[in-house]
Design an enzyme around this catalytic site. Sequence first.
Site, PDB file in Angstrom:
ATOM      1  N   PHE A   1       0.786 -15.608   3.682  1.00 50.06           N
ATOM      2  CA  PHE A   1      -0.310 -15.292   4.600  1.00 50.06           C
ATOM      3  C   PHE A   1       0.146 -14.487   5.818  1.00 50.06           C
ATOM      4  CE2 PHE A   1      -1.378 -19.178   2.321  1.00 50.06           C
ATOM      5  CZ  PHE A   1      -2.628 -18.863   1.807  1.00 50.06           C
TER       6      PHE A   1
ATOM      7  N   CYS B   1      -4.021  -4.859   3.024  1.00 47.88           N
ATOM      8  CA  CYS B   1      -4.489  -6.118   2.415  1.00 47.88           C
ATOM      9  C   CYS B   1      -6.012  -6.264   2.364  1.00 47.88           C
ATOM     10  CB  CYS B   1      -3.898  -7.301   3.160  1.00 47.88           C
ATOM     11  SG  CYS B   1      -2.139  -7.461   2.863  1.00 47.88           S
TER      12      CYS B   1
ATOM     13  N   GLY C   1      -8.653  -2.454   8.415  1.00 48.36           N
ATOM     14  CA  GLY C   1      -7.979  -1.585   7.446  1.00 48.36           C
ATOM     15  C   GLY C   1      -6.711  -2.265   7.004  1.00 48.36           C
TER      16      GLY C   1
ATOM     17  N   LYS D   1      -8.176  -3.884   0.065  1.00 42.08           N
ATOM     18  CA  LYS D   1      -7.768  -4.069  -1.336  1.00 42.08           C
ATOM     19  C   LYS D   1      -8.164  -5.468  -1.841  1.00 42.08           C
ATOM     20  CE  LYS D   1      -3.346  -5.301  -2.135  1.00 42.08           C
ATOM     21  NZ  LYS D   1      -2.600  -6.114  -2.989  1.00 42.08           N
TER      22      LYS D   1
ATOM     23  N   LYS E   1      -5.734 -17.763  -1.512  1.00 40.33           N
ATOM     24  CA  LYS E   1      -5.307 -16.498  -0.882  1.00 40.33           C
ATOM     25  C   LYS E   1      -6.467 -15.498  -0.780  1.00 40.33           C
ATOM     26  CE  LYS E   1      -3.007 -13.078   0.607  1.00 40.33           C
ATOM     27  NZ  LYS E   1      -1.895 -12.750   1.417  1.00 40.33           N
TER      28      LYS E   1
ATOM     29  N   ARG F   1       0.978 -11.733   8.621  1.00 49.24           N
ATOM     30  CA  ARG F   1       0.322 -10.510   9.097  1.00 49.24           C
ATOM     31  C   ARG F   1       1.392  -9.494   9.421  1.00 49.24           C
ATOM     32  NH1 ARG F   1      -1.821 -12.761  14.383  1.00 49.24           N
ATOM     33  NH2 ARG F   1       0.143 -13.871  14.066  1.00 49.24           N
ATOM     34  N   GLU F   2       1.182  -8.254   9.081  1.00 53.87           N
ATOM     35  CA  GLU F   2       2.113  -7.215   9.495  1.00 53.87           C
ATOM     36  C   GLU F   2       2.145  -7.186  11.013  1.00 53.87           C
ATOM     37  OE1 GLU F   2       1.561  -3.385   7.711  1.00 53.87           O
ATOM     38  OE2 GLU F   2       1.278  -4.280   5.736  1.00 53.87           O
TER      39      GLU F   2
ATOM     40  N   ARG G   1      -1.259   2.710   6.101  1.00 57.65           N
ATOM     41  CA  ARG G   1      -2.047   2.597   4.864  1.00 57.65           C
ATOM     42  C   ARG G   1      -3.460   2.102   5.197  1.00 57.65           C
ATOM     43  NH1 ARG G   1       1.789  -1.122   1.377  1.00 57.65           N
ATOM     44  NH2 ARG G   1       2.265  -1.877   3.473  1.00 57.65           N
TER      45      ARG G   1
ATOM     46  N   THR H   1      -0.019 -11.240  -3.867  1.00 62.68           N
ATOM     47  CA  THR H   1      -1.442 -11.597  -3.942  1.00 62.68           C
ATOM     48  C   THR H   1      -1.976 -11.203  -5.311  1.00 62.68           C
ATOM     49  OG1 THR H   1      -1.653 -11.235  -1.590  1.00 62.68           O
ATOM     50  CG2 THR H   1      -3.700 -11.226  -2.861  1.00 62.68           C
TER      51      THR H   1
HETATM   52  C1  UDX Z   1      -3.916  -9.717   6.703  1.00 64.47           C
HETATM   53  C2  UDX Z   1      -4.043 -11.250   6.856  1.00 64.47           C
HETATM   54  O1  UDX Z   1      -4.276 -11.562   8.235  1.00 64.47           O
HETATM   55  C3  UDX Z   1      -2.791 -11.946   6.362  1.00 64.47           C
HETATM   56  O2  UDX Z   1      -2.955 -13.375   6.421  1.00 64.47           O
HETATM   57  C4  UDX Z   1      -2.523 -11.511   4.925  1.00 64.47           C
HETATM   58  O3  UDX Z   1      -1.325 -12.097   4.443  1.00 64.47           O
HETATM   59  C5  UDX Z   1      -2.451  -9.996   4.811  1.00 64.47           C
HETATM   60  O4  UDX Z   1      -3.651  -9.412   5.342  1.00 64.47           O
HETATM   61  P1  UDX Z   1      -2.674  -7.741   8.001  1.00 64.47           P
HETATM   62  O5  UDX Z   1      -3.325  -6.812   7.024  1.00 64.47           O
HETATM   63  O6  UDX Z   1      -1.221  -7.594   8.285  1.00 64.47           O
HETATM   64  O7  UDX Z   1      -2.851  -9.277   7.528  1.00 64.47           O
HETATM   65  O8  UDX Z   1      -3.436  -7.576   9.385  1.00 64.47           O
HETATM   66  P2  UDX Z   1      -4.474  -8.390  10.294  1.00 64.47           P
HETATM   67  O9  UDX Z   1      -3.823  -8.734  11.575  1.00 64.47           O
HETATM   68  O10 UDX Z   1      -5.117  -9.471   9.559  1.00 64.47           O
HETATM   69  O11 UDX Z   1      -5.534  -7.198  10.608  1.00 64.47           O
HETATM   70  C6  UDX Z   1      -6.240  -6.556   9.557  1.00 64.47           C
HETATM   71  C7  UDX Z   1      -7.198  -5.534  10.119  1.00 64.47           C
HETATM   72  O12 UDX Z   1      -8.288  -6.158  10.768  1.00 64.47           O
HETATM   73  C8  UDX Z   1      -6.611  -4.555  11.127  1.00 64.47           C
HETATM   74  O13 UDX Z   1      -7.102  -3.248  10.840  1.00 64.47           O
HETATM   75  C9  UDX Z   1      -7.144  -5.048  12.454  1.00 64.47           C
HETATM   76  O14 UDX Z   1      -7.257  -4.016  13.397  1.00 64.47           O
HETATM   77  C10 UDX Z   1      -8.494  -5.586  12.052  1.00 64.47           C
HETATM   78  N1  UDX Z   1      -9.012  -6.630  12.937  1.00 64.47           N
HETATM   79  C11 UDX Z   1      -8.364  -7.835  13.045  1.00 64.47           C
HETATM   80  C12 UDX Z   1     -10.192  -6.429  13.649  1.00 64.47           C
HETATM   81  O15 UDX Z   1     -10.813  -5.349  13.566  1.00 64.47           O
HETATM   82  N2  UDX Z   1     -10.681  -7.427  14.435  1.00 64.47           N
HETATM   83  C13 UDX Z   1     -10.060  -8.631  14.561  1.00 64.47           C
HETATM   84  O16 UDX Z   1     -10.572  -9.502  15.293  1.00 64.47           O
HETATM   85  C14 UDX Z   1      -8.853  -8.848  13.841  1.00 64.47           C
END
Ligand code: UDX
Length: 429
Positions: A152, A260, A257, A263, A204, A154-155, A327, A121
């Site tokens: 894109f 991604c 949190g 940041k 992105k 998600r972890e 993280r 990214t």
């Molecule tokens: C994110 C993007 O979804 C992904 O497309 C990108 O490539 C990287 O960043 P990720 O950080 O792995 O992925 O997690 P994600 O499932 O998106 O959740 C991020 C945060 O949002 C988590 O802390 C989660 O608990 C929170 N979240 C997510 C909410 O509080 N409510 C929601 O409805 C969805």
Amino acid sequence: MRLSIIGTGYVGLTTGACFAEVGHHVVCVDNDEAKVRLLRAGGIPIYEPGLEELVHANVAAGRLEFTDSIAEGVEKSDVVFIAVPTPPNPDGSVDLSFIEKVAREIAGAMTSYKIVVDKSTVPVKTGEKVAETIKRYCRAAVEFDVVSNPEFLREGFAVQDLMKPDRIVIGVRSQRPVAAMKEIYAPFNAPIIVTDINSAELIKHASNSFLALKISYINAISILCEATGANVVEVANGMGMDSRIGRRFLDAGLGFGGSCFPKDLSAFIKIAEQLGYDFRLLKEVQRINAEQMDRFVKKISDTLWVLKDKTLGVLGLAFKQNTDDVRNSPAIELCQRLLREGAKLRVHDPKAMEKAKAVLQGVTYVEDMNAVAEGCDALVIATEWEQFKQLDLERARRALTHPIMFDGRNLFDPAEMERAGWIYKSVGR
Ligand code: UDX
């Protein structure tokens, strides 16, 4: 096709394994020799559902290999992916020094035409800089193309997201690399959008910021729900049935949190600033997210009054379910806030306890989630792990001095909890 991926973190390793799974030959490169040794010995440095099986199967099939040499990766591939970290600088801007260094090293190792693809990214216009750098450091006669191909995943759902992507974004300066990029992605049967490089890079940051905005939006709505006795889950369900809105990323809670969203939001605000635009909308998204944590901590201290010398059981340490990643985890931040208030903590996470130990000390780590409540004054849910819904509530109720639960992820039904004798406080309900 013959591919190499520089950087064997979340994005690099899972992408490499998935590319190998669909039949490409993949060389994963990392400058961390210990990590390369671990991977060669069959170890997986991160927890990601399905990844270990995929790596082992493709190594056995001879389609996936690991090296610490960029030169070897470049030599053995026609398309070189860059998937190195782009960490934040203290002012929120992006540290691009890993990208720059890798671009130089790729340039130095190229002896024939290569397609160099950025997957990390990065701020808009990074592709231009990468192209300039490669041109400057490669042998004069060697041709190359730079492509932006943001990831894109998600972890916790990385393999699933990579094998069945919603879309593939390919940003190019000329048509020359398009056919090869389409061939790489053909087995994934996903829609492919070809754009200029700047647009691909913007897609992105614009997407991640929009998702963060969606979460902050529902968290703001949760405040109105608490003020009126409405239920934020029902509001989200009703909103989400509008196909223009969609239900996903409308779960109110402790806020977002991870490595991604926080940041990328800061970076996007900084990028906009550098381009002469004050992106106040996104600053508000950050503010709402920070306040959501403040409000939850206040909810706990309003109920328990003095936290000093109280013992709280905390379920969840990872920044979200299905990962061991801590993280920027809201759960860890919550624990640290409670510790600062003088509370004692008994904590559990299905996968993240080892990683949490490095950043969260002075708490008792409990292996069995059903034993966390023992001797505690209240239970706190901090991460949305599916298995927490299977908690033995009756045992927990008996183990607590008072049956109080603060659910920061809305995992349980408020009416049922109250019927079972709990004082149950969740978010926006
Ligand atoms: C994110 C993007 O979804 C992904 O497309 C990108 O490539 C990287 O960043 P990720 O950080 O792995 O992925 O997690 P994600 O499932 O998106 O959740 C991020 C945060 O949002 C988590 O802390 C989660 O608990 C929170 N979240 C997510 C909410 O509080 N409510 C929601 O409805 C969805």
